[in-house]
Design a protein around this motif. Structure first.
Motif, PDB file in Angstrom:
ATOM      1  N   ASN A  78     -33.208  22.440 -42.774  1.00 34.64           N
ATOM      2  CA  ASN A  78     -32.400  23.484 -42.455  1.00 34.64           C
ATOM      3  C   ASN A  78     -31.695  24.357 -43.643  1.00 34.64           C
ATOM      4  OD1 ASN A  78     -30.348  21.998 -43.820  1.00 34.64           O
ATOM      5  ND2 ASN A  78     -29.492  21.208 -42.083  1.00 34.64           N
ATOM      6  N   SER A  79     -32.381  24.353 -44.755  1.00 34.73           N
ATOM      7  CA  SER A  79     -32.068  25.124 -45.992  1.00 34.73           C
ATOM      8  C   SER A  79     -33.146  25.110 -46.973  1.00 34.73           C
ATOM      9  CB  SER A  79     -30.863  24.667 -46.552  1.00 34.73           C
ATOM     10  OG  SER A  79     -30.931  23.368 -47.129  1.00 34.73           O
ATOM     11  N   ASN A  80     -32.863  25.543 -47.956  1.00 35.98           N
ATOM     12  CA  ASN A  80     -33.933  25.696 -49.012  1.00 35.98           C
ATOM     13  C   ASN A  80     -33.922  24.405 -49.790  1.00 35.98           C
ATOM     14  OD1 ASN A  80     -35.302  28.180 -48.735  1.00 35.98           O
ATOM     15  ND2 ASN A  80     -33.503  29.200 -50.051  1.00 35.98           N
ATOM     16  N   CYS A  81     -32.853  23.574 -49.747  1.00 42.96           N
ATOM     17  CA  CYS A  81     -32.771  22.272 -50.399  1.00 42.96           C
ATOM     18  C   CYS A  81     -33.309  21.351 -49.533  1.00 42.96           C
ATOM     19  CB  CYS A  81     -31.169  22.201 -50.738  1.00 42.96           C
ATOM     20  SG  CYS A  81     -30.336  23.389 -51.608  1.00 42.96           S
ATOM     21  N   SER A  82     -33.632  21.505 -48.484  1.00 43.00           N
ATOM     22  CA  SER A  82     -34.104  20.323 -47.685  1.00 43.00           C
ATOM     23  C   SER A  82     -35.545  19.770 -47.808  1.00 43.00           C
ATOM     24  CB  SER A  82     -34.172  20.843 -46.032  1.00 43.00           C
ATOM     25  OG  SER A  82     -32.961  21.263 -45.627  1.00 43.00           O
ATOM     26  N   ILE A  83     -35.836  18.918 -47.688  1.00 43.06           N
ATOM     27  CA  ILE A  83     -37.134  18.044 -48.104  1.00 43.06           C
ATOM     28  C   ILE A  83     -37.698  17.717 -46.528  1.00 43.06           C
ATOM     29  CG2 ILE A  83     -38.358  16.088 -48.996  1.00 43.06           C
ATOM     30  CD1 ILE A  83     -35.878  15.983 -50.995  1.00 43.06           C
TER      31      ILE A  83
END
Length: 208
Positions: A78-83
């Motif tokens: 759900n974000s650029n930090c997600s894997i």
């Protein structure tokens, strides 16, 4: 093909991670801090990974903190930090369950897989120097990769052992609390029975 896919998979998340501002993950007290800062901690295997919808499923092997219904946990990015984890990978996961009942596997968390390091770290590049011989360059890259894998394996095993020790200690505390509770119930029961017995004696004496 597998090597190319793994490299491409890593590259996508490296590009995403540039837009993700995460505090550095310190290996010291990593398990203690992870348990303190996250509500759900488990060890599991990725049994499904959908690269189109960016969803995935974990089969839980061992729970350390938190509760869910069943042994399967659904997640999505759900974000650029997600894997987006790869199917078949083993992961130690520190996360939260969102309002939509999905988890989010974040680069910023101390989560790590058996294959990749903390924060989805990738193997370091070869040391900067002029290498004309392609065989020597390949050997240098191979050595760096092996060193990375060894370090990642040590961290993974360290985390898993610390988490299992934490779970064992928590179970021991729960068992002691349960025993204390039963002892208190027994004491209260004995006191109540003693009072009832005294009342009975008092009534019998009074009737005489």
């Amino acid at each position: 093909m597998k090597i190319k896919f793994s490299f491409f998979f890593s590259l996508l998340h490296i590009i995403n991670s540039f837009a993700c501002d995460c505090p550095p993950i310190k290996k010291k007290n990593i398990v203690e801090n992870g348990i303190k800062n996250y509500d759900l901690v488990f060890y599991g295997e990725v049994i499904k990974s959908d690269t189109i919808n960016e969803t995935y499923s974990f089969k839980v092997i061992d729970f350390f903190k938190g509760k869910v219904n069943g042994k399967y946990i659904e997640g999505k990015t759900n974000s650029n930090c997600s894997i987006l984890p790869k199917k078949g990978d083993l992961w130690i996961v520190y996360t939260e369950i969102n309002n939509d009942s999905y988890i989010d596997l974040s680069i910023c968390s101390p989560s790590q897989s058996f294959e990749y390091g903390l924060g989805f770290a990738i193997p370091p590049p070869p040391r900067p120097k002029l290498i004309d011989d392609k065989n020597i360059l390949a050997l240098e890259i191979g050595l760096n990769l092996q060193e990375y894998k060894n370090e990642n394996l040590k961290t993974f095993i360290y985390q898993l052992e610390k988490l299992r020790q934490y779970k064992q200690n928590q179970n021991a505390v729960s068992e002691n609390m349960k025993n204390d509770f039963y002892q208190k119930i027994l004491i209260v029961s004995l006191i109540v029975n003693a009072i009832l017995f005294l009342i009975l004696i008092f009534v019998l004496i009074k009737r005489k």
